[in-house]
Design a protein around this motif. Structure first.
Motif, PDB file in Angstrom:
ATOM      1  N   ASP A  61       0.833  -1.204   0.000  1.00 12.72           N
ATOM      2  CA  ASP A  61       0.000   0.000   0.000  1.00 12.72           C
ATOM      3  C   ASP A  61       0.862   1.247   0.000  1.00 12.72           C
ATOM      4  O   ASP A  61       1.902   1.296   0.647  1.00 12.72           O
ATOM      5  N   HIS A  62       0.381   2.256  -0.728  1.00 10.80           N
ATOM      6  CA  HIS A  62       0.967   3.604  -0.709  1.00 10.80           C
ATOM      7  C   HIS A  62       0.099   4.469   0.193  1.00 10.80           C
ATOM      8  O   HIS A  62      -1.114   4.467   0.064  1.00 10.80           O
ATOM      9  N   PHE A  63       0.733   5.205   1.069  1.00  7.59           N
ATOM     10  CA  PHE A  63      -0.005   6.136   1.919  1.00  7.59           C
ATOM     11  C   PHE A  63       0.605   7.523   1.793  1.00  7.59           C
ATOM     12  O   PHE A  63       0.697   8.260   2.763  1.00  7.59           O
ATOM     13  N   GLY A  64       1.016   7.873   0.602  1.00  6.00           N
ATOM     14  CA  GLY A  64       1.602   9.173   0.362  1.00  6.00           C
ATOM     15  C   GLY A  64       0.788   9.964  -0.631  1.00  6.00           C
ATOM     16  O   GLY A  64      -0.038   9.414  -1.356  1.00  6.00           O
ATOM     17  N   ARG A  65       1.042  11.229  -0.663  1.00  2.54           N
ATOM     18  CA  ARG A  65       0.400  12.119  -1.627  1.00  2.54           C
ATOM     19  C   ARG A  65       1.455  12.838  -2.460  1.00  2.54           C
ATOM     20  O   ARG A  65       1.207  13.895  -2.999  1.00  2.54           O
ATOM     21  N   GLY A  66       2.643  12.256  -2.531  1.00  2.55           N
ATOM     22  CA  GLY A  66       3.704  12.853  -3.347  1.00  2.55           C
ATOM     23  C   GLY A  66       4.455  13.935  -2.601  1.00  2.55           C
ATOM     24  O   GLY A  66       4.519  13.940  -1.377  1.00  2.55           O
ATOM     25  N   PHE A  67       5.009  14.859  -3.358  1.00  2.00           N
ATOM     26  CA  PHE A  67       5.834  15.921  -2.779  1.00  2.00           C
ATOM     27  C   PHE A  67       5.014  16.803  -1.851  1.00  2.00           C
ATOM     28  O   PHE A  67       3.863  17.127  -2.137  1.00  2.00           O
ATOM     29  N   LEU A  68       5.639  17.184  -0.735  1.00  2.00           N
ATOM     30  CA  LEU A  68       4.978  18.080   0.215  1.00  2.00           C
ATOM     31  C   LEU A  68       5.010  19.509  -0.312  1.00  2.00           C
ATOM     32  O   LEU A  68       5.977  19.912  -0.964  1.00  2.00           O
ATOM     33  N   PRO A  69       3.963  20.300  -0.015  1.00  3.55           N
ATOM     34  CA  PRO A  69       3.986  21.707  -0.426  1.00  3.55           C
ATOM     35  C   PRO A  69       5.138  22.443   0.257  1.00  3.55           C
ATOM     36  O   PRO A  69       5.484  22.132   1.400  1.00  3.55           O
ATOM     37  N   ARG A  70       5.725  23.386  -0.450  1.00  2.00           N
ATOM     38  CA  ARG A  70       6.793  24.190   0.162  1.00  2.00           C
ATOM     39  C   ARG A  70       6.265  24.931   1.394  1.00  2.00           C
ATOM     40  O   ARG A  70       6.950  25.052   2.391  1.00  2.00           O
ATOM     41  N   ASP A  71       5.055  25.434   1.279  1.00  2.00           N
ATOM     42  CA  ASP A  71       4.414  26.130   2.391  1.00  2.00           C
ATOM     43  C   ASP A  71       3.801  25.086   3.320  1.00  2.00           C
ATOM     44  O   ASP A  71       2.762  24.508   3.019  1.00  2.00           O
ATOM     45  N   SER A  86      -3.066   7.244   8.112  1.00  2.00           N
ATOM     46  CA  SER A  86      -3.602   5.963   7.612  1.00  2.00           C
ATOM     47  C   SER A  86      -2.477   4.952   7.452  1.00  2.00           C
ATOM     48  O   SER A  86      -2.634   3.770   7.774  1.00  2.00           O
ATOM     49  N   GLY A  87      -1.328   5.412   6.960  1.00  2.00           N
ATOM     50  CA  GLY A  87      -0.164   4.533   6.844  1.00  2.00           C
ATOM     51  C   GLY A  87       0.321   4.056   8.194  1.00  2.00           C
ATOM     52  O   GLY A  87       0.677   2.884   8.360  1.00  2.00           O
ATOM     53  N   LEU A  88       0.324   4.939   9.173  1.00  2.00           N
ATOM     54  CA  LEU A  88       0.733   4.565  10.528  1.00  2.00           C
ATOM     55  C   LEU A  88      -0.215   3.508  11.096  1.00  2.00           C
ATOM     56  O   LEU A  88       0.230   2.521  11.685  1.00  2.00           O
ATOM     57  N   ASP A  89      -1.512   3.694  10.894  1.00  2.00           N
ATOM     58  CA  ASP A  89      -2.486   2.693  11.357  1.00  2.00           C
ATOM     59  C   ASP A  89      -2.220   1.339  10.701  1.00  2.00           C
ATOM     60  O   ASP A  89      -2.263   0.297  11.353  1.00  2.00           O
ATOM     61  N   ALA A  90      -1.937   1.358   9.393  1.00  2.00           N
ATOM     62  CA  ALA A  90      -1.647   0.107   8.672  1.00  2.00           C
ATOM     63  C   ALA A  90      -0.360  -0.527   9.191  1.00  2.00           C
ATOM     64  O   ALA A  90      -0.265  -1.749   9.321  1.00  2.00           O
ATOM     65  N   LEU A 116       4.366  14.563  10.027  1.00  2.00           N
ATOM     66  CA  LEU A 116       3.102  14.097   9.469  1.00  2.00           C
ATOM     67  C   LEU A 116       2.431  13.114  10.427  1.00  2.00           C
ATOM     68  O   LEU A 116       1.206  13.001  10.441  1.00  2.00           O
ATOM     69  N   ILE A 117       3.253  12.406  11.202  1.00  2.00           N
ATOM     70  CA  ILE A 117       2.763  11.438  12.183  1.00  2.00           C
ATOM     71  C   ILE A 117       3.619  11.530  13.439  1.00  2.00           C
ATOM     72  O   ILE A 117       4.728  12.060  13.413  1.00  2.00           O
TER      73      ILE A 117
END
Length: 175
Positions: A61-71, A86-90, A116-117
């Protein structure tokens, strides 16, 4: 009874995920069942998933959304935090499950380092993982508490990288 193993690949050099996926191949060669959870990465067209998804003994499973915003105050950051939670729960479920011999938490350290977690639920799950389970974690900037709980830690150092010379990410090398 085999001991629980917790391995961590960190540092600024290339090769953290590559080493972890090499270990996954080794574990599969011995008939182990595996769970791969990728934090931050969002593309399922990376070479390792294209290869390992053909093998029934791997759940991925992927639990990412790609690159983080600079801001980092951007409203988009909540999407990244929710995906990482969600990734941490998994990850916690996989660590507690007798169904997996090998659990790979790819880019976990980056998700922790970017706040993020939270590390504490993961640390408790690592400490509670059953004997015989192999856990491999990757990512830059591993927090000290994760280093402390691991029995093997390797820091990948960068001497030079093609990206610094203007060479873009390439299929078969970076993805």
């Amino acid at each position: 009874m085999k001991p629980r193993r917790i391995l961590l690949f960190t540092g600024n050099g290339k090769g953290k995920s590559t080493a972890a996926f090499g270990m996954l191949a080794r574990a599969l060669g011995h008939g182990m069942k595996a769970r791969v959870i990728q934090f931050v990465k969002s593309d399922d067209a990376v070479g390792e998933q294209l290869f390992f998804s053909r093998i029934n003994e791997v759940e991925w499973d992927h639990f990412g959304r790609g690159f983080l915003p600079r801001d980092r105050q951007s409203p988009k950051m909540e999407e990244h935090r929710a995906a990482a939670r969600s990734g941490l729960d998994a990850a916690i479920a996989a660590l507690a499950s007798p169904d997996y011999d090998f659990v790979l938490l790819d880019e976990l350290c980056f998700a922790l380092g970017q706040h993020l977690i939270s590390a504490e639920p993961l640390l408790e799950a690592l400490r509670s993982a059953e004997d015989g389970k192999i856990v491999v974690m990757t990512g830059r900037d591993a927090p000290q508490e994760l280093i402390a709980v691991a029995d093997t830690v390797t820091e990948m150092g960068m001497i030079k990288h093609g990206f610094e010379q203007g060479i873009p990410a390439q299929i078969g090398v970076e993805n």
